[in-house]
Design a protein around this motif. Structure first.
Motif, PDB file in Angstrom:
ATOM      1  N   THR A 293       0.844  -1.190   0.000  1.00  0.00           N
ATOM      2  CA  THR A 293       0.000   0.000   0.000  1.00  0.00           C
ATOM      3  C   THR A 293       0.879   1.240   0.000  1.00  0.00           C
ATOM      4  O   THR A 293       0.756   2.099  -0.873  1.00  0.00           O
ATOM      5  CB  THR A 293      -0.945   0.006   1.208  1.00  0.00           C
ATOM      6  N   THR A 294       1.762   1.366   0.986  1.00  0.00           N
ATOM      7  CA  THR A 294       2.768   2.425   1.026  1.00  0.00           C
ATOM      8  C   THR A 294       4.092   1.807   1.431  1.00  0.00           C
ATOM      9  O   THR A 294       4.169   1.124   2.458  1.00  0.00           O
ATOM     10  CB  THR A 294       2.376   3.528   2.030  1.00  0.00           C
ATOM     11  N   PHE A 295       5.119   2.029   0.626  1.00  0.00           N
ATOM     12  CA  PHE A 295       6.434   1.453   0.925  1.00  0.00           C
ATOM     13  C   PHE A 295       7.513   2.391   0.384  1.00  0.00           C
ATOM     14  O   PHE A 295       7.408   2.880  -0.730  1.00  0.00           O
ATOM     15  CB  PHE A 295       6.577   0.075   0.301  1.00  0.00           C
ATOM     16  N   PRO A 296       8.583   2.601   1.167  1.00  0.00           N
ATOM     17  CA  PRO A 296       8.754   2.208   2.565  1.00  0.00           C
ATOM     18  C   PRO A 296       7.972   3.136   3.494  1.00  0.00           C
ATOM     19  O   PRO A 296       7.748   4.296   3.161  1.00  0.00           O
ATOM     20  CB  PRO A 296      10.258   2.342   2.789  1.00  0.00           C
ATOM     21  N   LYS A 297       7.585   2.589   4.649  1.00  0.00           N
ATOM     22  CA  LYS A 297       6.797   3.323   5.619  1.00  0.00           C
ATOM     23  C   LYS A 297       7.414   3.126   6.995  1.00  0.00           C
ATOM     24  O   LYS A 297       7.685   1.984   7.394  1.00  0.00           O
ATOM     25  CB  LYS A 297       5.350   2.829   5.602  1.00  0.00           C
TER      26      LYS A 297
ATOM     27  N   SER B  77       4.575   0.499  -4.970  1.00  0.00           N
ATOM     28  CA  SER B  77       3.836   1.100  -3.874  1.00  0.00           C
ATOM     29  C   SER B  77       2.582   1.742  -4.446  1.00  0.00           C
ATOM     30  O   SER B  77       2.669   2.663  -5.267  1.00  0.00           O
ATOM     31  CB  SER B  77       4.696   2.145  -3.161  1.00  0.00           C
ATOM     32  N   LEU B  78       1.400   1.268  -4.026  1.00  0.00           N
ATOM     33  CA  LEU B  78       0.157   1.652  -4.679  1.00  0.00           C
ATOM     34  C   LEU B  78      -0.374   3.004  -4.229  1.00  0.00           C
ATOM     35  O   LEU B  78      -1.160   3.620  -4.940  1.00  0.00           O
ATOM     36  CB  LEU B  78      -0.916   0.580  -4.446  1.00  0.00           C
ATOM     37  N   TRP B  79       0.007   3.450  -3.037  1.00  0.00           N
ATOM     38  CA  TRP B  79      -0.549   4.712  -2.549  1.00  0.00           C
ATOM     39  C   TRP B  79       0.539   5.761  -2.334  1.00  0.00           C
ATOM     40  O   TRP B  79       0.697   6.671  -3.107  1.00  0.00           O
ATOM     41  CB  TRP B  79      -1.352   4.496  -1.271  1.00  0.00           C
ATOM     42  N   GLY B  80       1.299   5.642  -1.253  1.00  0.00           N
ATOM     43  CA  GLY B  80       2.377   6.594  -0.999  1.00  0.00           C
ATOM     44  C   GLY B  80       3.716   5.957  -1.294  1.00  0.00           C
ATOM     45  O   GLY B  80       3.833   5.050  -2.104  1.00  0.00           O
ATOM     46  N   GLY B  81       4.735   6.441  -0.603  1.00  0.00           N
ATOM     47  CA  GLY B  81       6.050   5.834  -0.727  1.00  0.00           C
ATOM     48  C   GLY B  81       6.708   6.106  -2.069  1.00  0.00           C
ATOM     49  O   GLY B  81       6.543   7.163  -2.667  1.00  0.00           O
ATOM     50  N   GLY B  82       7.462   5.141  -2.547  1.00  0.00           N
ATOM     51  CA  GLY B  82       8.208   5.284  -3.787  1.00  0.00           C
ATOM     52  C   GLY B  82       9.666   5.594  -3.514  1.00  0.00           C
ATOM     53  O   GLY B  82      10.146   5.537  -2.379  1.00  0.00           O
TER      54      GLY B  82
END
Length: 403
Positions: free
Chosen positions: A12-16, A40-45
């Motif tokens: 979902t978000t990576f790295p978090k 990463s589908l939402w945040g992160g990148g």
């Protein structure tokens, strides 16, 4: 020689920051030489240990709705029909979960051409929400093998993920991190032979600190997000009861979250300013410093109004490994690690007196404290070894790719 086929890891978000256990998993899988592609589908990148983390630009959803979905209606009418029928005939458990599943389906529609150029050997969703939805839709489209994790949030929040059973029934394997989670999934109809209970783990075990000979005042620590399922309002009332009883203690609460303002206000109302300190969110090295300071870790987990609850929070085995005593509530999977009178103490959050008695015993009974600390460390060494547990996860990936 051509490179081995890839394993696509979806988050979902990576790295978090609050999900360091996922970073440990990726680092360990990378160390095993597996060909990983991270999304990463939402945040992160960005980048993680030299691996690019592809993020999902949500503007790609515009051509998806304008062109891709109409094209798929012609090319894959059964898949589109099943998706629309599911959306229209049953309500999502929450607005958030609706959009989590839409996000996963949207990722599949936007990235499938890129993945077709180098078809993956396996797609693994870290969670049973959006990442697993993406894997399931890609399986429906191309027959690509997929697997996923299913953890406490996926299982319990508002009764569980919207499409949970459809996704889990067809996964090559399901990674659960607790026996409690496994039993719940089986009770809901997930095939028992698909579930693999593989705990998280510590890559290195810290030094086992000595028991502080004079534990007055008793040093208490709590490491938790400031959210409903952590039961921190109960914890503050426990501190108030300790203070009223004349019990000498100093408490530190580490973490941030949406309830921070209300919890600080409650602490002020209860007159806890002299003995309870909110430290906010700390990076992991500073968390270890606080564990080195503490005598006891408190975990006051409850079932939140939404149904969400903890599995086995990583901080509990971390504290146990360092020689910090643990007192926990008997909610969800915490008692898999903290067994009453064997590796720690257990008390109901609605009974402040029970916590007072437990903490008094740990403050004054050296024999009990040493016995619990030793047994707790052994439990962690046997059950929470990241290298051994990651080896099992790698075996699951390899079996799933070769079935």
């Amino acid at each position: 020689m051509s490179s081995p086929r890839s394993i696509v890891l979806l988050f979902t978000t990576f790295p978090k920051t609050s999900e360091t256990f996922l970073q440990r998993d990726v680092a360990a899988l990378q160390a095993k030489g597996l060909n990983l592609k991270l999304y990463s589908l939402w945040g992160g990148g960005g980048e993680f240990r030299g691996l690019p983390v592809r993020s999902f630009n949500k503007w790609r959803l515009v051509p998806l709705f304008l062109f891709e979905i109409p094209w798929q209606c012609v090319r894959r009418p059964r898949l589109i029909r099943d998706l629309f029928e599911g959306v229209c005939t049953r309500a999502a458990p929450s607005f958030l979960n609706f959009w989590e599943n839409m996000l996963g389906a949207g990722y599949a529609g936007c990235f499938y051409r890129e993945l077709q150029r180098d078809p993956p050997a396996l797609i693994h969703g870290a969670w049973a929400g959006a990442p697993a939805t993406a894997g399931w839709v890609l399986w429906r489209m191309f027959g690509w093998k997929y697997s996923c994790g299913a953890h406490a949030y996926d299982i319990y929040e508002h009764g569980g993920d919207w499409w949970l059973l459809e996704k889990l029934r067809h996964a090559r394997f399901i990674h659960a991190s607790t026996e409690t989670g496994r039993r719940e999934l089986v009770d809901r109809g997930v095939p028992v032979d698909r579930i693999r209970v593989i705990r998280r783990g510590l890559a290195e075990f810290p030094a086992f600190k000595p028991l502080r000979p004079d534990r007055t005042p008793l040093r208490l620590v709590c490491v938790a997000r400031l959210v409903a399922k952590k039961g921190l309002d109960h914890q503050l009332r426990i501190y108030a009861a300790l203070q009223a009883a004349g019990f000498a203690f100093e408490a530190r609460i580490i973490g941030d979250g949406p309830l921070e303002a209300s919890l600080r206000e409650l602490a002020a109302q209860l007159g806890l300013g002299d003995c309870v300190t909110f430290l906010g969110r700390l990076e992991q090295p500073r968390v270890w410093e606080q564990l080195a300071w503490a005598d006891v870790l408190l975990h006051t987990g409850v079932v939140a109004p939404s149904g969400d609850r903890d599995g086995l929070p990583n901080v509990i085995p971390e504290a146990m490994s360092a020689g910090v005593l643990v007192v926990t509530s008997p909610v969800s999977a915490t008692t898999e690690a903290v067994a009453q009178e064997r590796t720690g103490l257990v008390a109901d959050v609605d009974l402040p007196l029970a916590w007072q008695v437990a903490l008094q015993r740990l403050a004054t009974d050296d024999g009990l404290a040493e016995r619990l600390r030793g047994a707790a460390r052994r439990w962690v060494e046997e059950n929470y070894n990241a290298h051994r547990n990651t080896d099992r996860l790698v075996e699951c990936f390899q079996e799933a790719m070769t079935e």
